[in-house]
Motif scaffolding. Structure first.
Motif, PDB file in Angstrom:
ATOM      1  N   GLU A  24      -6.532  -6.084  -8.110  1.00  0.00           N
ATOM      2  CA  GLU A  24      -5.599  -5.512  -9.627  1.00  0.00           C
ATOM      3  C   GLU A  24      -6.518  -4.125  -9.323  1.00  0.00           C
ATOM      4  O   GLU A  24      -5.952  -3.231 -10.944  1.00  0.00           O
ATOM      5  CB  GLU A  24      -6.367  -6.699 -10.520  1.00  0.00           C
ATOM      6  N   HIS A  25      -7.780  -4.027  -9.577  1.00  0.00           N
ATOM      7  CA  HIS A  25      -7.813  -2.611 -10.138  1.00  0.00           C
ATOM      8  C   HIS A  25      -7.628  -2.127  -8.981  1.00  0.00           C
ATOM      9  O   HIS A  25      -7.214  -0.503  -9.911  1.00  0.00           O
ATOM     10  CB  HIS A  25      -9.934  -2.688  -9.928  1.00  0.00           C
ATOM     11  N   LEU A  26      -7.893  -2.078  -7.918  1.00  0.00           N
ATOM     12  CA  LEU A  26      -6.438  -1.078  -7.669  1.00  0.00           C
ATOM     13  C   LEU A  26      -5.389  -0.668  -7.784  1.00  0.00           C
ATOM     14  O   LEU A  26      -4.687   0.740  -7.737  1.00  0.00           O
ATOM     15  CB  LEU A  26      -6.679  -1.311  -5.443  1.00  0.00           C
ATOM     16  N   LYS A  27      -4.699  -1.803  -7.782  1.00  0.00           N
ATOM     17  CA  LYS A  27      -3.422  -1.474  -8.139  1.00  0.00           C
ATOM     18  C   LYS A  27      -2.467  -0.789  -9.620  1.00  0.00           C
ATOM     19  O   LYS A  27      -2.067  -0.245  -9.773  1.00  0.00           O
ATOM     20  CB  LYS A  27      -2.139  -2.999  -8.260  1.00  0.00           C
ATOM     21  N   LYS A  39       3.859   6.567  -5.115  1.00  0.00           N
ATOM     22  CA  LYS A  39       3.890   6.315  -6.715  1.00  0.00           C
ATOM     23  C   LYS A  39       2.739   6.938  -7.219  1.00  0.00           C
ATOM     24  O   LYS A  39       2.680   7.364  -8.189  1.00  0.00           O
ATOM     25  CB  LYS A  39       3.286   4.805  -7.424  1.00  0.00           C
ATOM     26  N   GLY A  40       1.714   7.651  -6.363  1.00  0.00           N
ATOM     27  CA  GLY A  40       0.941   8.519  -6.583  1.00  0.00           C
ATOM     28  C   GLY A  40      -0.016   7.919  -6.943  1.00  0.00           C
ATOM     29  O   GLY A  40      -1.721   8.818  -7.454  1.00  0.00           O
ATOM     30  N   ASN A  41      -0.553   6.383  -6.561  1.00  0.00           N
ATOM     31  CA  ASN A  41      -1.880   5.418  -7.226  1.00  0.00           C
ATOM     32  C   ASN A  41      -3.061   6.268  -6.068  1.00  0.00           C
ATOM     33  O   ASN A  41      -2.869   6.286  -5.566  1.00  0.00           O
ATOM     34  CB  ASN A  41      -1.409   4.464  -6.838  1.00  0.00           C
ATOM     35  N   ASN A  42      -3.920   7.105  -6.768  1.00  0.00           N
ATOM     36  CA  ASN A  42      -4.909   7.567  -5.901  1.00  0.00           C
ATOM     37  C   ASN A  42      -6.220   6.316  -5.597  1.00  0.00           C
ATOM     38  O   ASN A  42      -6.174   6.390  -4.675  1.00  0.00           O
ATOM     39  CB  ASN A  42      -6.050   8.672  -7.333  1.00  0.00           C
ATOM     40  N   ASP A  75       0.765  -0.911  -0.036  1.00  0.00           N
ATOM     41  CA  ASP A  75       0.220   0.120   0.183  1.00  0.00           C
ATOM     42  C   ASP A  75       0.746   1.683  -0.042  1.00  0.00           C
ATOM     43  O   ASP A  75       0.342   2.281  -0.778  1.00  0.00           O
ATOM     44  CB  ASP A  75      -1.177  -0.159   1.912  1.00  0.00           C
ATOM     45  N   LEU A  76       1.971   1.626   0.504  1.00  0.00           N
ATOM     46  CA  LEU A  76       2.815   2.622   0.960  1.00  0.00           C
ATOM     47  C   LEU A  76       3.546   2.997  -0.294  1.00  0.00           C
ATOM     48  O   LEU A  76       4.346   3.572  -0.670  1.00  0.00           O
ATOM     49  CB  LEU A  76       3.424   2.861   2.355  1.00  0.00           C
TER      50      LEU A  76
END
Length: 129
Positions: A100-103, A38-41, A32-33
């Motif tokens: 997968e969608h979150l990543k 990486k700026g993954n909203n 998660d961190l």
């Protein structure tokens, strides 16, 4: 003496909140961190929902219990339900692999999970009282 009790309660709440976030991080197959850096909203939204959900359960457990032990116990029960929420929700949506969608940065899934975590925490908090 009230100041000391408040300080101890504050420390216990912080420890439980952050321990909860660490445990929550273990249920996702990605870091998660790292995704946040990486700026993954999408991960940011879902992680924020985890934090808010955990805080709601912890806040209600703290408010409704005069003993730190009872507060921690009720938090543990509510928190376990919050963890199960992700597993059950992932299972109930077989066509959508949430992790997968979150990543991949799917903001819609992040928003959905944020609201699911907060909604379940809010509903669970009524059972703690």
């Amino acid at each position: 003496m009230i100041g000391f009790d408040l300080l101890i309660s504050f420390i216990v709440i912080l420890v439980l909140q952050f321990a909860g976030m660490v445990i929550f991080s273990f249920i996702t197959p990605f870091n998660d961190l790292e995704e946040l850096s990486k700026g993954n909203n999408a991960v940011g939204l879902a992680f924020g929902g985890k934090f808010m959900g955990t805080a709601i359960i912890l806040g209600v457990a703290a408010y409704t219990n005069s003993s730190i032990l009872h507060m921690a116990l009720w938090f543990g029960i509510g928190y376990l339900c919050l963890l199960l929420t992700y597993v059950i929700f992932d299972w109930l949506t077989p066509g959508v692999k949430l992790s997968e969608h979150l990543k991949n940065g799917n903001t819609a899934v992040g928003i959905l999970l944020l609201t699911v975590y907060v909604g379940v925490a809010f509903a669970m908090s009524s059972l703690i009282i």
